[in-house]
Design a protein around this motif. Structure first.
Motif, PDB file in Angstrom:
ATOM      1  N   LYS A 196       0.830  -1.204   0.000  1.00 11.50           N
ATOM      2  CA  LYS A 196       0.000   0.000   0.000  1.00 11.50           C
ATOM      3  C   LYS A 196       0.866   1.256   0.000  1.00 11.50           C
ATOM      4  CE  LYS A 196      -4.032  -2.017   2.251  1.00 11.50           C
ATOM      5  NZ  LYS A 196      -4.898  -2.001   3.432  1.00 11.50           N
ATOM      6  N   ALA A 197       1.932   1.234   0.793  1.00 12.94           N
ATOM      7  CA  ALA A 197       2.829   2.389   0.857  1.00 12.94           C
ATOM      8  C   ALA A 197       3.490   2.632  -0.492  1.00 12.94           C
ATOM      9  CB  ALA A 197       3.889   2.176   1.936  1.00 12.94           C
ATOM     10  N   LEU A 198       4.000   1.577  -1.121  1.00  6.27           N
ATOM     11  CA  LEU A 198       4.664   1.730  -2.416  1.00  6.27           C
ATOM     12  C   LEU A 198       3.693   2.226  -3.482  1.00  6.27           C
ATOM     13  CD1 LEU A 198       6.997  -1.397  -2.439  1.00  6.27           C
ATOM     14  CD2 LEU A 198       7.626   0.990  -2.059  1.00  6.27           C
ATOM     15  N   ASN A 199       2.469   1.730  -3.471  1.00  9.91           N
ATOM     16  CA  ASN A 199       1.466   2.193  -4.435  1.00  9.91           C
ATOM     17  C   ASN A 199       1.114   3.667  -4.204  1.00  9.91           C
ATOM     18  OD1 ASN A 199       1.164  -0.126  -6.037  1.00  9.91           O
ATOM     19  ND2 ASN A 199      -0.209  -1.039  -4.537  1.00  9.91           N
ATOM     20  N   ALA A 200       1.015   4.063  -2.946  1.00 10.70           N
ATOM     21  CA  ALA A 200       0.708   5.462  -2.636  1.00 10.70           C
ATOM     22  C   ALA A 200       1.854   6.368  -3.092  1.00 10.70           C
ATOM     23  CB  ALA A 200       0.460   5.632  -1.137  1.00 10.70           C
ATOM     24  N   TYR A 201       3.086   5.950  -2.835  1.00 10.40           N
ATOM     25  CA  TYR A 201       4.235   6.746  -3.281  1.00 10.40           C
ATOM     26  C   TYR A 201       4.326   6.767  -4.801  1.00 10.40           C
ATOM     27  CZ  TYR A 201       6.068   7.330   1.458  1.00 10.40           C
ATOM     28  OH  TYR A 201       6.240   7.684   2.771  1.00 10.40           O
ATOM     29  N   ALA A 202       3.968   5.670  -5.458  1.00 12.38           N
ATOM     30  CA  ALA A 202       3.992   5.624  -6.927  1.00 12.38           C
ATOM     31  C   ALA A 202       3.010   6.638  -7.514  1.00 12.38           C
ATOM     32  CB  ALA A 202       3.668   4.215  -7.419  1.00 12.38           C
ATOM     33  N   GLN A 230       2.432   9.427  -6.359  1.00 10.75           N
ATOM     34  CA  GLN A 230       3.072  10.726  -6.194  1.00 10.75           C
ATOM     35  C   GLN A 230       4.307  10.856  -7.094  1.00 10.75           C
ATOM     36  OE1 GLN A 230       3.951  11.276  -2.031  1.00 10.75           O
ATOM     37  NE2 GLN A 230       1.905  10.639  -1.420  1.00 10.75           N
ATOM     38  N   GLY A 231       4.548   9.832  -7.918  1.00 10.19           N
ATOM     39  CA  GLY A 231       5.665   9.894  -8.860  1.00 10.19           C
ATOM     40  C   GLY A 231       6.946   9.207  -8.405  1.00 10.19           C
ATOM     41  N   TRP A 232       6.935   8.570  -7.241  1.00  6.21           N
ATOM     42  CA  TRP A 232       8.133   7.913  -6.728  1.00  6.21           C
ATOM     43  C   TRP A 232       8.294   6.544  -7.386  1.00  6.21           C
ATOM     44  CZ3 TRP A 232      11.433  10.645  -3.893  1.00  6.21           C
ATOM     45  CH2 TRP A 232      10.959  11.738  -3.175  1.00  6.21           C
ATOM     46  N   GLN A 233       9.550   6.134  -7.611  1.00  6.60           N
ATOM     47  CA  GLN A 233       9.878   4.811  -8.142  1.00  6.60           C
ATOM     48  C   GLN A 233      10.924   4.169  -7.242  1.00  6.60           C
ATOM     49  OE1 GLN A 233      11.297   5.593 -12.103  1.00  6.60           O
ATOM     50  NE2 GLN A 233       9.246   5.465 -12.960  1.00  6.60           N
ATOM     51  N   VAL A 234      10.792   2.862  -7.033  1.00  2.95           N
ATOM     52  CA  VAL A 234      11.788   2.129  -6.253  1.00  2.95           C
ATOM     53  C   VAL A 234      13.031   1.958  -7.114  1.00  2.95           C
ATOM     54  CG1 VAL A 234      12.343  -0.070  -5.122  1.00  2.95           C
ATOM     55  CG2 VAL A 234      10.029   0.889  -4.927  1.00  2.95           C
ATOM     56  N   VAL A 235      14.182   2.363  -6.564  1.00  2.00           N
ATOM     57  CA  VAL A 235      15.432   2.187  -7.306  1.00  2.00           C
ATOM     58  C   VAL A 235      16.351   1.172  -6.634  1.00  2.00           C
ATOM     59  CG1 VAL A 235      15.414   4.433  -8.432  1.00  2.00           C
ATOM     60  CG2 VAL A 235      16.478   4.207  -6.197  1.00  2.00           C
ATOM     61  N   GLN A 236      16.124   0.917  -5.338  1.00  2.00           N
ATOM     62  CA  GLN A 236      16.987  -0.024  -4.629  1.00  2.00           C
ATOM     63  C   GLN A 236      16.281  -0.487  -3.359  1.00  2.00           C
ATOM     64  OE1 GLN A 236      20.252  -0.759  -5.672  1.00  2.00           O
ATOM     65  NE2 GLN A 236      20.334  -2.328  -4.110  1.00  2.00           N
ATOM     66  N   SER A 237      16.497  -1.736  -3.009  1.00  2.00           N
ATOM     67  CA  SER A 237      16.052  -2.230  -1.701  1.00  2.00           C
ATOM     68  C   SER A 237      17.161  -3.104  -1.147  1.00  2.00           C
ATOM     69  CB  SER A 237      14.734  -3.000  -1.803  1.00  2.00           C
ATOM     70  OG  SER A 237      14.888  -4.144  -2.588  1.00  2.00           O
ATOM     71  N   VAL A 238      17.423  -2.919   0.130  1.00  2.00           N
ATOM     72  CA  VAL A 238      18.492  -3.667   0.789  1.00  2.00           C
ATOM     73  C   VAL A 238      18.046  -4.054   2.187  1.00  2.00           C
ATOM     74  CG1 VAL A 238      20.366  -2.555  -0.494  1.00  2.00           C
ATOM     75  CG2 VAL A 238      19.617  -1.571   1.657  1.00  2.00           C
ATOM     76  N   SER A 239      18.755  -4.989   2.754  1.00  2.00           N
ATOM     77  CA  SER A 239      18.532  -5.386   4.140  1.00  2.00           C
ATOM     78  C   SER A 239      19.793  -5.016   4.910  1.00  2.00           C
ATOM     79  CB  SER A 239      18.265  -6.887   4.213  1.00  2.00           C
ATOM     80  OG  SER A 239      18.147  -7.288   5.552  1.00  2.00           O
ATOM     81  N   ALA A 240      19.610  -4.364   6.039  1.00  2.00           N
ATOM     82  CA  ALA A 240      20.746  -3.956   6.854  1.00  2.00           C
ATOM     83  C   ALA A 240      20.651  -4.600   8.227  1.00  2.00           C
ATOM     84  CB  ALA A 240      20.770  -2.443   6.996  1.00  2.00           C
ATOM     85  N   THR A 241      21.796  -4.959   8.770  1.00  2.00           N
ATOM     86  CA  THR A 241      21.852  -5.499  10.123  1.00  2.00           C
ATOM     87  C   THR A 241      22.116  -4.356  11.078  1.00  2.00           C
ATOM     88  OG1 THR A 241      22.724  -7.587   9.282  1.00  2.00           O
ATOM     89  CG2 THR A 241      23.002  -7.157  11.642  1.00  2.00           C
ATOM     90  N   ILE A 242      21.200  -4.163  12.010  1.00  2.00           N
ATOM     91  CA  ILE A 242      21.307  -3.086  12.990  1.00  2.00           C
ATOM     92  C   ILE A 242      21.700  -3.707  14.325  1.00  2.00           C
ATOM     93  CG2 ILE A 242      20.109  -1.160  14.105  1.00  2.00           C
ATOM     94  CD1 ILE A 242      20.242  -0.910  11.039  1.00  2.00           C
ATOM     95  N   GLY A 243      22.814  -3.248  14.867  1.00  2.00           N
ATOM     96  CA  GLY A 243      23.279  -3.772  16.155  1.00  2.00           C
ATOM     97  C   GLY A 243      22.515  -3.167  17.308  1.00  2.00           C
ATOM     98  N   GLY A 244      22.198  -3.998  18.276  1.00  2.00           N
ATOM     99  CA  GLY A 244      21.482  -3.533  19.451  1.00  2.00           C
ATOM    100  C   GLY A 244      22.419  -3.352  20.623  1.00  2.00           C
ATOM    101  N   ILE A 245      22.111  -2.408  21.500  1.00  2.00           N
ATOM    102  CA  ILE A 245      22.943  -2.156  22.673  1.00  2.00           C
ATOM    103  C   ILE A 245      22.699  -3.229  23.734  1.00  2.00           C
ATOM    104  CG2 ILE A 245      23.405  -0.533  24.553  1.00  2.00           C
ATOM    105  CD1 ILE A 245      22.648   1.710  22.620  1.00  2.00           C
ATOM    106  N   MET A 246      21.436  -3.450  24.038  1.00  2.00           N
ATOM    107  CA  MET A 246      21.094  -4.399  25.088  1.00  2.00           C
ATOM    108  C   MET A 246      20.538  -5.710  24.522  1.00  2.00           C
ATOM    109  SD  MET A 246      21.630  -2.755  28.011  1.00  2.00           S
ATOM    110  CE  MET A 246      20.570  -3.364  29.279  1.00  2.00           C
TER     111      MET A 246
END
Length: 109
Positions: free
Chosen positions: A25-31, A33-49
């Motif tokens: 739904k988010a991607l369709n709504a942004y589309a 408005q003229g937005w196009q997906v150019v890249q998608s990645v997965s990132a590992t976020i380190g946690g403190i605790m």
């Protein structure tokens, strides 16, 4: 010139819970408005605790002038008011109505 938007799982669309249907739904709504997906990645976020977590990052792009184009297209649908509108004429509440005014009142409900 291009402008970019970064969409993550913490975006307002997901309300703290990532859901593939909400992503769609988010991607369709942004589309729209003229937005196009150019890249998608997965990132590992380190946690403190806590342990590490994976986060999805989607990069969107569109032309910088797209917003101006949308605004000008929207303006075509609305007419601007006349530059010199006629001011309302003051009325005398004690004046006797004309015959034409009396007849027009007959048809009012």
């Amino acid at each position: 010139m291009k402008v970019y938007k970064v969409l993550t799982q913490k975006d307002k669309w997901f309300s703290g819970k990532f859901d593939p249907e909400l992503l769609e739904k988010a991607l369709n709504a942004y589309a729209q408005q003229g937005w196009q997906v150019v890249q998608s990645v997965s990132a590992t976020i380190g946690g403190i605790m806590s342990s590490n977590r994976e986060e999805l990052i989607i990069i969107l792009e569109r032309d910088a002038g797209h917003q101006q184009k949308l605004a000008s297209e929207a303006a075509k649908h609305f007419q601007s008011p006349p530059s010199n509108p006629k001011p309302p004429q003051p009325t005398n509440p004690f004046a006797k109505p004309s015959v034409q005014e009396e007849q027009s009142d007959v048809y009012k409900l």
